[in-house]
Motif scaffolding. Structure first.
Motif, short mmCIF file in Angstrom:
data_model
loop_
_atom_site.label_atom_id
_atom_site.label_comp_id
_atom_site.label_asym_id
_atom_site.label_seq_id
_atom_site.Cartn_x
_atom_site.Cartn_y
_atom_site.Cartn_z
N UNK A 1 0.83 -1.20 0.00
CA UNK A 1 0.00 0.00 0.00
C UNK A 1 0.87 1.26 0.00
N UNK A 2 2.00 1.20 0.71
CA UNK A 2 2.88 2.37 0.78
C UNK A 2 3.56 2.62 -0.56
N UNK A 3 4.22 1.59 -1.13
CA UNK A 3 4.97 1.86 -2.36
C UNK A 3 4.02 2.15 -3.53
N UNK A 4 2.85 1.51 -3.54
CA UNK A 4 1.89 1.77 -4.62
C UNK A 4 1.39 3.22 -4.53
N UNK A 5 1.13 3.69 -3.32
CA UNK A 5 0.70 5.08 -3.15
C UNK A 5 1.76 6.05 -3.65
N UNK B 1 2.07 -0.08 -15.15
CA UNK B 1 1.79 -1.48 -15.42
C UNK B 1 2.54 -2.31 -14.38
N UNK B 2 1.83 -3.18 -13.67
CA UNK B 2 2.40 -3.99 -12.61
C UNK B 2 2.17 -5.47 -12.91
N UNK B 3 3.22 -6.26 -12.76
CA UNK B 3 3.12 -7.72 -12.85
C UNK B 3 2.65 -8.19 -11.48
N UNK B 4 1.37 -8.44 -11.34
CA UNK B 4 0.77 -8.69 -10.02
C UNK B 4 0.79 -10.18 -9.67
N UNK B 5 1.07 -10.50 -8.41
CA UNK B 5 1.10 -11.91 -8.00
C UNK B 5 -0.29 -12.52 -7.97
N UNK B 6 -0.38 -13.83 -8.30
CA UNK B 6 -1.66 -14.55 -8.24
C UNK B 6 -2.31 -14.38 -6.87
N UNK B 7 -1.54 -14.62 -5.83
CA UNK B 7 -2.08 -14.68 -4.47
C UNK B 7 -2.71 -13.37 -4.04
N UNK B 8 -2.14 -12.25 -4.51
CA UNK B 8 -2.59 -10.94 -4.06
C UNK B 8 -3.19 -10.12 -5.21
N UNK B 9 -3.64 -10.79 -6.26
CA UNK B 9 -4.10 -10.07 -7.45
C UNK B 9 -5.24 -9.11 -7.10
N UNK B 10 -6.22 -9.59 -6.37
CA UNK B 10 -7.35 -8.73 -6.01
C UNK B 10 -6.90 -7.59 -5.11
N UNK B 11 -6.00 -7.88 -4.17
CA UNK B 11 -5.49 -6.82 -3.29
C UNK B 11 -4.78 -5.73 -4.10
N UNK C 1 -5.28 -5.01 -7.24
CA UNK C 1 -6.28 -4.31 -8.04
C UNK C 1 -6.99 -3.26 -7.20
N UNK C 2 -7.32 -3.60 -5.97
CA UNK C 2 -7.98 -2.65 -5.08
C UNK C 2 -7.06 -1.49 -4.72
N UNK C 3 -5.78 -1.77 -4.49
CA UNK C 3 -4.84 -0.70 -4.15
C UNK C 3 -4.55 0.20 -5.34
N UNK C 4 -4.48 -0.38 -6.53
CA UNK C 4 -4.20 0.42 -7.72
C UNK C 4 -5.41 1.24 -8.14
N UNK C 5 -6.59 0.62 -8.16
CA UNK C 5 -7.79 1.36 -8.50
C UNK C 5 -8.66 0.68 -9.52
N UNK C 6 -9.93 1.05 -9.50
CA UNK C 6 -10.94 0.45 -10.37
C UNK C 6 -10.65 0.67 -11.85
N UNK C 7 -9.91 1.73 -12.18
CA UNK C 7 -9.64 2.06 -13.58
C UNK C 7 -8.58 1.15 -14.20
N UNK D 1 -1.60 -5.70 -14.39
CA UNK D 1 -2.64 -4.70 -14.15
C UNK D 1 -2.11 -3.36 -14.63
N UNK D 2 -2.91 -2.67 -15.44
CA UNK D 2 -2.43 -1.40 -16.00
C UNK D 2 -3.57 -0.41 -16.20
N UNK D 3 -3.24 0.87 -16.07
CA UNK D 3 -4.16 1.94 -16.44
C UNK D 3 -3.69 2.63 -17.71
#
Length: 219
Positions: A59-63, A73-83, A85-91, A117-119
């Motif tokens: 949450x800190x580094x993403x902010x 664009x982030x190569x997101x881990x399977x285990x935390x993919x939803x987390x 996505x929520x930290x990055x944003x709905x867009x 995950x990318x905007x």
């Protein structure tokens, strides 16, 4: 901040990204493959944190990252993919990376995909499924040199991200530079980039890669 390595295209800092990101100025394109908290041996980094500690770190580094980068664009881990996505944003939108060879078994399933995950708005005609790129998940079929890094990010994937999603004039920012793949790819394309890596061992490898002669790429 004194760079570990610097040339006309790239800058590499040997530090924790949490120390460097707040001191950067400007606007960047963000591309990174962060630690996944899967107990890999990175030496100076604990990759086996309790879930809540890992997510606080993310949450800190993403902010900080979002405050510097208009497109990410982030190569997101399977285990935390939803987390993620929520930290990055709905867009943010997923790009699915698939491969034909059978990968590792995860929770009983044979693994044959990963996700970004990318905007970012594509800079050319770009599909949202990228098939059979060179990725470590291919196992024996993965042919790139990994330089002894347990979480190595493929050059093939990084090239695709930079070519499809990043403006040529925008500086690339990678807070988990590892052995310098992002910086190497940016330099090969005559683009500028900044990398941050906590491990001096991997910074040394990155510096050696970056000091080699740039070879022309066939796109």
């Amino acid at each position: 901040m004194k760079p570990y390595y610097q040339d006309e295209y790239v800058v590499l800092y040997n530090d924790d990204c949490r120390n460097v990101l707040p001191n950067l100025k400007g606007s960047y394109f963000g591309w990174t493959d962060p630690p996944y908290n899967t107990n890999k041996n990175y030496g100076v980094w604990n990759d086996n944190l309790p879930n809540y500690e890992y997510l606080i770190f993310c949450d800190y580094w993403i902010s900080q990252y979002k405050s510097l980068c208009s497109e990410i664009c982030v190569f997101a881990p399977h285990k935390y993919f939803l987390d993620y996505w929520q930290m990055l944003g709905r867009e943010y939108k997923p790009i699915i990376l698939t491969w034909s060879p059978e990968g590792a078994i995860r929770n009983g399933f044979i693994n044959q995909y990963a996700g970004l995950l990318t905007n970012a708005k594509p800079k050319k005609r770009t599909k949202d499924v990228w098939h059979n790129l060179q990725l470590p998940g291919l196992g024996w079929f993965f042919k790139e040199e990994k330089y002894g890094h347990p979480g190595y990010t493929s050059q093939h994937l990084t090239n695709q991200v930079l070519l499809n999603l990043a403006e040529e004039s925008t500086v690339i920012l990678d807070p988990f530079a590892g052995t310098g793949t992002t910086l190497k790819c940016a330099k090969d394309f005559n683009r500028k980039a900044i990398g941050i890596e906590i491990s001096e061992q991997y910074c040394e490898i990155a510096a050696k890669r970056l000091s080699q002669q740039v070879l022309p790429l066939f796109q």
